[in-house]
Structure formats: C-alpha cells, structure tokens
Scaffold this motif. Structure first.
Motif, PDB file in Angstrom:
ATOM      1  N   ILE A 163       0.709  -1.181   0.126  1.00 32.30           N
ATOM      2  CA  ILE A 163      -0.090  -0.055  -0.077  1.00 32.30           C
ATOM      3  C   ILE A 163       0.902   1.266   0.031  1.00 32.30           C
ATOM      4  CG2 ILE A 163      -1.865   1.300   1.404  1.00 32.30           C
ATOM      5  CD1 ILE A 163      -1.628  -2.191   2.539  1.00 32.30           C
ATOM      6  N   ASP A 164       0.528   2.012  -1.050  1.00 35.54           N
ATOM      7  CA  ASP A 164       1.320   3.443  -0.959  1.00 35.54           C
ATOM      8  C   ASP A 164       0.410   4.284   0.008  1.00 35.54           C
ATOM      9  OD1 ASP A 164       1.920   6.074  -1.474  1.00 35.54           O
ATOM     10  OD2 ASP A 164       2.070   5.692  -3.565  1.00 35.54           O
ATOM     11  N   THR A 165       1.050   4.453   1.009  1.00 36.69           N
ATOM     12  CA  THR A 165       0.239   5.223   2.103  1.00 36.69           C
ATOM     13  C   THR A 165      -0.038   6.863   1.906  1.00 36.69           C
ATOM     14  OG1 THR A 165       2.194   5.689   3.636  1.00 36.69           O
ATOM     15  CG2 THR A 165       1.054   3.635   4.021  1.00 36.69           C
ATOM     16  N   ARG A 166       0.854   7.410   0.944  1.00 33.68           N
ATOM     17  CA  ARG A 166       0.540   8.693   0.641  1.00 33.68           C
ATOM     18  C   ARG A 166      -0.647   9.089  -0.406  1.00 33.68           C
ATOM     19  NH1 ARG A 166       6.998   9.757  -0.661  1.00 33.68           N
ATOM     20  NH2 ARG A 166       6.303   7.782  -1.672  1.00 33.68           N
ATOM     21  N   ARG A 167      -0.835   7.748  -0.833  1.00 34.80           N
ATOM     22  CA  ARG A 167      -2.158   7.955  -1.927  1.00 34.80           C
ATOM     23  C   ARG A 167      -3.221   7.374  -1.215  1.00 34.80           C
ATOM     24  NH1 ARG A 167      -1.795   5.425  -7.956  1.00 34.80           N
ATOM     25  NH2 ARG A 167      -4.212   5.824  -8.290  1.00 34.80           N
ATOM     26  N   ALA A 168      -3.257   6.420  -0.233  1.00 41.39           N
ATOM     27  CA  ALA A 168      -4.310   5.434   0.235  1.00 41.39           C
ATOM     28  C   ALA A 168      -5.520   6.596   0.670  1.00 41.39           C
ATOM     29  CB  ALA A 168      -3.905   4.306   1.019  1.00 41.39           C
ATOM     30  N   GLY A 169      -4.997   7.316   1.596  1.00 39.84           N
ATOM     31  CA  GLY A 169      -6.356   7.954   2.244  1.00 39.84           C
ATOM     32  C   GLY A 169      -7.007   6.977   3.217  1.00 39.84           C
ATOM     33  N   TRP A 170      -8.261   7.574   3.595  1.00 42.28           N
ATOM     34  CA  TRP A 170      -9.372   6.842   4.403  1.00 42.28           C
ATOM     35  C   TRP A 170     -10.896   7.238   4.073  1.00 42.28           C
ATOM     36  CZ3 TRP A 170      -8.059   2.456   6.843  1.00 42.28           C
ATOM     37  CH2 TRP A 170      -9.062   1.944   7.880  1.00 42.28           C
ATOM     38  N   SER A 171     -11.618   6.287   3.663  1.00 36.93           N
ATOM     39  CA  SER A 171     -13.001   6.867   3.288  1.00 36.93           C
ATOM     40  C   SER A 171     -13.970   6.157   4.294  1.00 36.93           C
ATOM     41  CB  SER A 171     -13.357   6.020   1.955  1.00 36.93           C
ATOM     42  OG  SER A 171     -13.432   5.007   1.811  1.00 36.93           O
ATOM     43  N   ALA A 172     -13.542   5.246   5.317  1.00 33.97           N
ATOM     44  CA  ALA A 172     -14.455   4.658   6.184  1.00 33.97           C
ATOM     45  C   ALA A 172     -14.632   5.279   7.303  1.00 33.97           C
ATOM     46  CB  ALA A 172     -14.074   3.167   6.289  1.00 33.97           C
ATOM     47  N   ALA A 173     -15.603   4.920   8.168  1.00 31.75           N
ATOM     48  CA  ALA A 173     -15.958   5.965   9.578  1.00 31.75           C
ATOM     49  C   ALA A 173     -14.682   5.632  10.173  1.00 31.75           C
ATOM     50  CB  ALA A 173     -17.038   5.293  10.121  1.00 31.75           C
ATOM     51  N   ARG A 174     -14.496   6.389  11.022  1.00 30.64           N
ATOM     52  CA  ARG A 174     -13.182   6.337  12.131  1.00 30.64           C
ATOM     53  C   ARG A 174     -13.523   5.060  13.100  1.00 30.64           C
ATOM     54  NH1 ARG A 174      -9.372  10.431  13.405  1.00 30.64           N
ATOM     55  NH2 ARG A 174      -8.165   9.894  15.326  1.00 30.64           N
ATOM     56  N   PRO A 175     -12.483   4.056  13.007  1.00 31.26           N
ATOM     57  CA  PRO A 175     -12.685   3.119  14.033  1.00 31.26           C
ATOM     58  C   PRO A 175     -12.942   3.433  15.322  1.00 31.26           C
ATOM     59  CG  PRO A 175     -10.823   2.682  12.447  1.00 31.26           C
ATOM     60  CD  PRO A 175     -11.333   4.195  12.283  1.00 31.26           C
ATOM     61  N   GLU A 176     -13.367   2.688  16.323  1.00 29.37           N
ATOM     62  CA  GLU A 176     -13.515   3.216  17.505  1.00 29.37           C
ATOM     63  C   GLU A 176     -12.542   2.500  18.734  1.00 29.37           C
ATOM     64  OE1 GLU A 176     -17.447   2.488  18.712  1.00 29.37           O
ATOM     65  OE2 GLU A 176     -18.198   4.270  17.354  1.00 29.37           O
ATOM     66  N   ALA A 177     -12.008   1.191  18.002  1.00 29.91           N
ATOM     67  CA  ALA A 177     -11.080   0.710  18.984  1.00 29.91           C
ATOM     68  C   ALA A 177      -9.816   1.394  19.422  1.00 29.91           C
ATOM     69  CB  ALA A 177     -10.697  -0.781  18.233  1.00 29.91           C
ATOM     70  N   ARG A 178      -9.333   1.143  20.592  1.00 31.75           N
ATOM     71  CA  ARG A 178      -8.258   1.921  21.223  1.00 31.75           C
ATOM     72  C   ARG A 178      -7.154   1.111  20.753  1.00 31.75           C
ATOM     73  NH1 ARG A 178      -7.744   2.125  26.673  1.00 31.75           N
ATOM     74  NH2 ARG A 178      -9.469   0.810  27.000  1.00 31.75           N
ATOM     75  N   LEU A 179      -6.067   1.501  20.558  1.00 26.91           N
ATOM     76  CA  LEU A 179      -4.822   0.602  20.208  1.00 26.91           C
ATOM     77  C   LEU A 179      -3.639   1.158  21.489  1.00 26.91           C
ATOM     78  CD1 LEU A 179      -4.315   0.619  16.163  1.00 26.91           C
ATOM     79  CD2 LEU A 179      -5.429  -0.628  17.847  1.00 26.91           C
ATOM     80  N   LEU A 180      -2.820   0.199  21.806  1.00 28.04           N
ATOM     81  CA  LEU A 180      -2.038   0.173  22.544  1.00 28.04           C
ATOM     82  C   LEU A 180      -0.544  -0.688  22.399  1.00 28.04           C
ATOM     83  CD1 LEU A 180      -3.983  -0.358  26.201  1.00 28.04           C
ATOM     84  CD2 LEU A 180      -3.176   1.696  24.779  1.00 28.04           C
ATOM     85  N   PHE A 181       0.610  -0.095  22.300  1.00 32.04           N
ATOM     86  CA  PHE A 181       1.705  -0.803  22.062  1.00 32.04           C
ATOM     87  C   PHE A 181       1.804  -1.813  23.255  1.00 32.04           C
ATOM     88  CE2 PHE A 181       3.121   2.669  19.353  1.00 32.04           C
ATOM     89  CZ  PHE A 181       3.814   1.825  18.352  1.00 32.04           C
TER      90      PHE A 181
END
Ligand code: COA
Length: 430
Positions: A163-181
C-alpha cells in the motif's frame, strides 16, 4: 476432534519395504534421534548449522509430534537423509471443523534428491493418515510444483498487499477501538488468544500452538532480529481485547521514507480490523505498508479513499488433500438441495470412488456408493475437489481448466453447494 495419538501410528509398511529394497531405513524417529533430525531439517531448508539452544528448543517441540526419517546406513553423519513431521490439527471448514493430518518439515538431503525418497515418504504419510481415519491432510509449501502429484491442491489462496500510504487515504468511518503498544510477551499471548477465538470464522484455518505465537513475536531461540518486532493490541469500548498486530518498521533511504511490514494481523471485529489497518496506514514517516497472508477478500480496498494505492498479489498458501470423500462432504455444510452422481479420481487410489450425493429439502446429506461403471453426472480429480472444498475456487473455473467434467447443470449445482460467502483464510505457515 479425533482421539488418535499421532505418535502411535506406525510407519507405512509399503514405503518402508520399498525403501528397504534400496538399502534405506524408513522409520518413526523418537528420543535421542530427535536432535539430529532437527539438524537435518535446518540443512534441508538451506539454514546454517543450528546453535545448540535452537536444536534443544526445536527438539522439544518436535517431540510432541510424529516424526518420520529415512536413514542411509552409509551416511557420514548421524542425520536422517529425509525428514517429515506430522500432527493432527483442527481444520475449519464451512459450517464447522474437522480433524486434519498436518504435514511439515519435508526435506530430502541434497545428496539424496530425485531418487523417489520424498515420493515414498509422502505416499506413506497419506496412507498412514487415511488408515488412521483422517478425512484430510494439509500443508503449506515451499514450491507450488511439488505436491499436486500426490493429490494435494491449493485450497486457501492468500493475498500479499503493498500500500502506498501517501495515496491511500481513508474513506470509512473512524474506527472506535483503542490501540496500545505491548511488550512482545504480551503480543504472543494476544495473538494466541485471538487466533483461538477467530480461527473458525473462515474456512481453511488450523488450530494454533504456543511456539507459533512466540515465533511471531520474536521470542524463540531461532529469532533473527527479535527486537525489530513491534506489537499493538486493539481494545473495544468495554476494554476487551479485539485485535493484535505484529509488525516491523524498516528504515528507508530517507528519514521520512520508511516502510512498515505487517506480519500478522488478527482481528475479532470489523472495527478492530479497520483500526489496525488505519494505524498502519497513518504511521508517521512510513510511505509503504506491506501485509502478508491476508484473505483475498480483505475489506481494505473498501476502507481507503483510493483503492489503486493497493497492489495485491494472490498466490497459493494452504494446500489440502482429501483422503475420504464421503467424510469430507459430511464434515462441511452444503448450500441448497443437491442430487447427483459424483466420481472422484485419485492418482494414489486412496480416495477415488463413485457415489450418489443427495440432500433434499430439510433432510440431511445422503451418500451411497455407486458401481464403478455407473455413469457419473460430475467427474473430477481429488485435487480439484480439494481446491473447491473450502471455497477457494469454483467448479466452473476448474471445469474451464479441464479438471471437472460432466453435465454443466450438475456441475453448477455442486458448485453452488460448495460456495462460501467469505474467502478461506490461513494466516500462518506450518
Ligand atoms: C522437495 C524435495 C523434498 C523433493 O525430494 P526428492 O526426494 O528429490 O523428490 P522425489 O525424488 O521423490 O521426487 C518425486 C517427484 O517430485 C518431483 N519433484 C521433486 N522435487 C521437486 C521440485 N522441487 N519441484 C518440482 N518437482 C519436484 C520429481 O520430479 C518427482 O516427480 P515424479 O515422481 O512425478 O516423476 C527436496 O527437493 C527438498 O528437500 N527440497 C528442499 C526443501 C523443500 O523445499 N521441501 C518442501 C517443503 S514444502
């Protein structure tokens, strides 16, 4: 699951006798012979001589399973010249799960290759598995050209995504799950817990084992760059674990042009999947994300703004061998009504036969043996049935490739009975 202890299944006498006529000893390996078996496996897969701590760790893992070795009395080292390991696992199939004879660590020493040793060993294992009553055998492979001749077929395709992240963008709703290292110990534990929870959701997956998760987290003796591995977990609004991801960030040529490689992503909810993808795609200073062993219908192209930012390479991953056709058909759910005469051919003569297969209205599946010379509505080889069995290919495609023949309406009927809503998925190697 079956109650058979795989270690008590004897070495196949036909292969033992045929290799003995060539001066080779084909046998079950146990006890003090296991460390040299481990060394032979490392050599067979082009590895360096393993350190003692790696031998010890692998030996204790291998001792849980059935090991087959072929020994040449003239060999200058105490290693077997050929190795194979098997165990019984649970294969997720549409609508349920069934026991499967898993095969791994297939090697033949470079000094003994192309003399029919692998053939004797694999045919022996398939006879042993069928004799023990297993409906399936399965493996993941180094080369696609090796196993079709034994009746295996690629049944669980997989996608590698870039995935080319500079191009991909995001179109879905913002996910709700919290992420932790998380620390790597926690990562291994989370991957194991989540795999156990979700491995029946899609067909084609197998049960996990602790060593696999510790390896994914870089905690095993053979880990090459363990500290490169990072882990995150996803928690839902109630604080419940719903996802985990093992990944590595690789330095690029410039400070702001790095890549992130997702080695394993397990999500128990669509929201956790979206959250982990979004985390990877929006990582600062990263311009390329790669992800291995994703299902071919991963929803990522529907989550991003520009799906052309994603390149997908679909290849074979999980290979399946049907050993008992009636048992295999009974093990999974079949869509709709069905009534046909089916013939399956098998190059090794293990699973071939002809049956009437009927499922009418709300009644259960009826399978009865047919005379060999009775006319079949659908004829296919055992590999073609395996390729379609988990939903990885359709019988129409296999018919176009010459692997299925018969009445087109009956082919369509069986094909729609086998079809699955989701692509099969096997997220690990074994
Ligand atoms: C693959 C391997 C096990 C084959 O062992 P082998 O004893 O040379 O194989 P055999 O002599 O029994 O060959 C059996 C058949 O497979 C074919 N074959 C063997 N290796 C093959 C290969 N790498 N690619 C394609 N065909 C192969 C042979 O031509 C032969 O065909 P046939 O019987 O239909 O005429 C061996 O080359 C090896 O150890 N490779 C490195 C490790 C590896 O990749 N293992 C497989 C892990 S999934």
């Amino acid at each position: 699951m079956t109650s058979i202890d795989v270690k008590t299944v004897p070495a196949d006498p036909t292969s033992r006798d045929s290799l003995a006529r060539r001066g080779l000893d084909y046998r079950v390996v146990s006890g003090d012979d296991i460390p040299d078996f481990v060394r032979a496996v490392h050599r067979g897969f082009l590895g360096p001589e393993p350190e003692q701590k790696v031998v010890d760790a692998d030996a204790s893992l291998y001792a849980e399973n059935r090991l087959i070795g072929v020994y040449d009395p003239e060999a200058a080292q105490p290693y077997p010249v050929s190795t194979e390991m098997s165990w019984i696992t649970s294969l997720s199939v549409p609508g349920g799960a069934a026991p499967m004879w898993a095969i791994s660590e297939v090697t033949v020493a470079a000094t003994h290759r192309r003399r029919g040793i692998a053939r004797a060993m694999l045919e022996g294992e398939l006879r042993a598995a069928a004799g023990a009553g297993l409906p399936f055998a399965g493996l993941t492979v180094s080369e696609t050209t090796i196993y079709g001749r034994y009746g295996f077929a690629p049944a669980v395709p997989t996608s590698t995504m870039t995935i080319d992240t500079r191009r991909a963008g995001w179109s879905a709703a913002r996910p709700e799950a919290r992420l932790l290292f998380v620390e790597r110990e926690q990562l291994a534990e989370d991957l194991g817990v989540l795999h156990e929870r979700v491995h029946g959701v899609r067909a084609g997956n197998i049960s996990g084992w602790e060593h696999r998760w510790r390896q994914q987290a870089g905690l095993t003796a053979d880990a090459e760059k363990p500290r490169d591995i990072r882990g995150v977990r996803a928690l839902d609004a109630d604080g419940e674990l719903v996802g985990a991801m093992a990944f590595v960030v690789k330095e690029g040529d410039e400070f702001a042009v790095n890549s992130l490689s997702v080695d394993l992503l397990i999500a128990a909810t669509p929201d956790a999947l979206a959250a982990l993808w979004r985390f990877a795609l929006t990582y600062d200073l990263v311009t390329t994300v790669t992800a291995s062993r994703r299902p071919v219908d991963d929803p990522l192209p529907w989550l991003v703004a520009d799906s052309r930012a994603i390149r997908q390479r679909v290849i074979d991953h999980g290979w399946l061998r049907i050993l008992d056709v009636p048992a295999a058909l009974r093990a999974r759910s079949l869509n709709g009504a069905l009534g046909l005469r089916l013939r399956v051919t098998d190059p090794l003569g293990i699973a071939d036969g002809s049956w009437t297969v009927a499922k009418l209205g709300g009644a259960g599946l009826e399978i009865a043996e047919l005379d060999e010379d009775a006319r079949a509505d659908v004829t296919l080889d055992v590999g073609a049935l395996a390729a379609a069995y988990l939903g990885g290919a359709t019988l129409e495609t296999l018919a176009d490739a010459g692997r299925v023949s018969g009445d087109p309406a009956k082919i369509a009927e069986l094909s729609s009975a086998l079809r699955t809503a989701r692509a099969p998925h096997l997220p690990i190697w074994y």
